[in-house]
Motif scaffolding. Sequence first.
Motif, PDB file in Angstrom:
ATOM      1  N   GLY A  70       0.800  -1.221   0.000  1.00 41.75           N
ATOM      2  CA  GLY A  70       0.000   0.000   0.000  1.00 41.75           C
ATOM      3  C   GLY A  70       0.828   1.265   0.000  1.00 41.75           C
ATOM      4  N   GLN A  71       1.929   1.284   0.725  1.00 44.88           N
ATOM      5  CA  GLN A  71       2.828   2.429   0.753  1.00 44.88           C
ATOM      6  C   GLN A  71       4.267   1.931   0.737  1.00 44.88           C
ATOM      7  N   ALA A  72       5.072   2.535  -0.149  1.00 47.63           N
ATOM      8  CA  ALA A  72       6.439   2.070  -0.356  1.00 47.63           C
ATOM      9  C   ALA A  72       7.429   2.658   0.639  1.00 47.63           C
ATOM     10  N   ASN A  73       7.080   3.791   1.257  1.00 44.09           N
ATOM     11  CA  ASN A  73       8.034   4.508   2.110  1.00 44.09           C
ATOM     12  C   ASN A  73       9.350   4.716   1.372  1.00 44.09           C
ATOM     13  N   ALA A  74       9.240   5.152   0.121  1.00 46.08           N
ATOM     14  CA  ALA A  74      10.399   5.447  -0.722  1.00 46.08           C
ATOM     15  C   ALA A  74      10.383   6.925  -1.095  1.00 46.08           C
ATOM     16  N   CYS A  75      11.571   7.515  -1.189  1.00 46.82           N
ATOM     17  CA  CYS A  75      11.708   8.950  -1.473  1.00 46.82           C
ATOM     18  C   CYS A  75      10.988   9.765  -0.398  1.00 46.82           C
ATOM     19  N   THR A  76      11.151   9.345   0.845  1.00 43.44           N
ATOM     20  CA  THR A  76      10.489  10.000   1.980  1.00 43.44           C
ATOM     21  C   THR A  76      11.472  10.624   2.964  1.00 43.44           C
ATOM     22  N   GLY A  77      12.766  10.612   2.630  1.00 40.17           N
ATOM     23  CA  GLY A  77      13.766  11.325   3.402  1.00 40.17           C
ATOM     24  C   GLY A  77      13.959  10.835   4.823  1.00 40.17           C
ATOM     25  N   ASP A  78      14.443  11.747   5.679  1.00 37.59           N
ATOM     26  CA  ASP A  78      14.723  11.396   7.070  1.00 37.59           C
ATOM     27  C   ASP A  78      13.453  10.997   7.815  1.00 37.59           C
ATOM     28  N   GLN A  79      12.331  11.639   7.471  1.00 36.53           N
ATOM     29  CA  GLN A  79      11.075  11.293   8.134  1.00 36.53           C
ATOM     30  C   GLN A  79      10.682   9.858   7.825  1.00 36.53           C
ATOM     31  N   GLY A  80      10.927   9.435   6.583  1.00 41.06           N
ATOM     32  CA  GLY A  80      10.633   8.059   6.202  1.00 41.06           C
ATOM     33  C   GLY A  80      11.478   7.065   6.972  1.00 41.06           C
ATOM     34  N   ARG A  81      12.754   7.378   7.179  1.00 39.93           N
ATOM     35  CA  ARG A  81      13.619   6.494   7.962  1.00 39.93           C
ATOM     36  C   ARG A  81      13.135   6.418   9.407  1.00 39.93           C
ATOM     37  N   ALA A  82      12.760   7.570   9.956  1.00 42.90           N
ATOM     38  CA  ALA A  82      12.277   7.591  11.338  1.00 42.90           C
ATOM     39  C   ALA A  82      10.969   6.806  11.460  1.00 42.90           C
ATOM     40  N   ASN A  83      10.091   6.961  10.473  1.00 44.53           N
ATOM     41  CA  ASN A  83       8.829   6.219  10.499  1.00 44.53           C
ATOM     42  C   ASN A  83       9.060   4.711  10.401  1.00 44.53           C
ATOM     43  N   CYS A  84      10.014   4.330   9.581  1.00 43.01           N
ATOM     44  CA  CYS A  84      10.347   2.912   9.442  1.00 43.01           C
ATOM     45  C   CYS A  84      10.802   2.340  10.776  1.00 43.01           C
ATOM     46  N   ARG A  85      11.659   3.053  11.455  1.00 39.53           N
ATOM     47  CA  ARG A  85      12.153   2.578  12.755  1.00 39.53           C
ATOM     48  C   ARG A  85      11.017   2.515  13.778  1.00 39.53           C
ATOM     49  N   GLU A  86      10.086   3.469  13.706  1.00 36.89           N
ATOM     50  CA  GLU A  86       8.979   3.458  14.653  1.00 36.89           C
ATOM     51  C   GLU A  86       8.046   2.273  14.403  1.00 36.89           C
TER      52      GLU A  86
END
Length: 393
Positions: A70-86
């Motif tokens: 549903g969502q790739a979490n790609a091209c999402t910058g530092d916020q995307g990395r933080a969201n991935c870890r969360e």
Amino acid sequence: MHIPKGYRFAATKASFKYEGKLDLGAIVSDTPAIAAGVFTTNKFKAAPVLQCQEMLADGRKMSGFLMNSGQANACTGDQGRANCRETLNLAAKALGVPADELLPASTGVIGAQFDLAKWEAAMPALASSLGEVGPEETAKAIMTTDTVHKIAETSFEIDGNEVRLLGICKGAGMISPNMATMLSFIVCDADISTEAWQTMLTDCVNLTINRVTVDGDTSTNDCVMALANGASGVAIETEEEYILLRKHLLTILEDLAYKIVMDAEGGTKVAFIQVSGAKTDHDAELVARAVGNSPLVKTALFGSDPNWGRIVCAAGYSGANFNAEDLVLKIGGILVFRNGTPEPGDMDDLLAPIMAERDIVIHLDIGEGSGSSMLLASDLTKEYVAINADYRS
């Protein structure tokens, strides 16, 4: 289904993109497992890809996979990395494993940030499904434009003790090596060293997943990851044991690679493009990819049109080093072209039944060398255009 020992599966509906669809899954090993991974070569690597590469770099054991569609979490910058870890923190707490032992993977639309509230809300259901669902449900949770979930399994014995392997994957569009746009997860219950497992996975991916194409596009999120937890009690130590395990891992990946191309977005054909006689393997691969990615070849396949001239043309512009008069083309075992000229006879009539089949073998011999390559390619259909024109809607 013979599921490898010591693994549990989970899947739930988190409404990341569509209501009522399985879109969040996990695989958990009861004991930390040896882990290996192969990832996309795209410069814009998604946050979960970067996270996995960082986690696997030190060779430590892992306890499972966390995956979503549903969502790739790609091209999402530092916020995307933080969201991935969360999301790893949320899932680790729910599933009872350390966050730094859970490998993430995502697939879907590029650019959007995660809605962490949906992730948090889905965790109780994900946890309650752990061990209550099987690989089928987890495989369905990673589907996007796939029409079927994809699973492969195999087993073998060493000294009377069984070793099992099971793989799931998703992939139907944005498919081309290196790698195909896909997520693939393999679990095995043998014990093997980290270095040997990584080498084996890389070699087998290069012979399978990296030899398929649907549309020539390589995604931001591609990954093939594998766990080996040793729960079978079988340790892979000798060369013969290594070769046996590699054979069965290759079988899993061959099966999954074929299923990806067979389920290509709108696809109706699978072309087995075989190239031999090249001066180098690289030259052979250039020819195979030029033919397999040619829109004209692919649309001819869709129309069951034995337009062999498009195949020869693609080989000619591939950049491979060979003499044109050396090229020999066979389609479905029927000699079509050699010595720079077509074979006599009514080729349309001869090839009609072959072109009507789902699986079509295209063999090009381009000289006297020892280089060779193989590629699985889909056709290109009206449905492919329709699916991708409306992908975000």
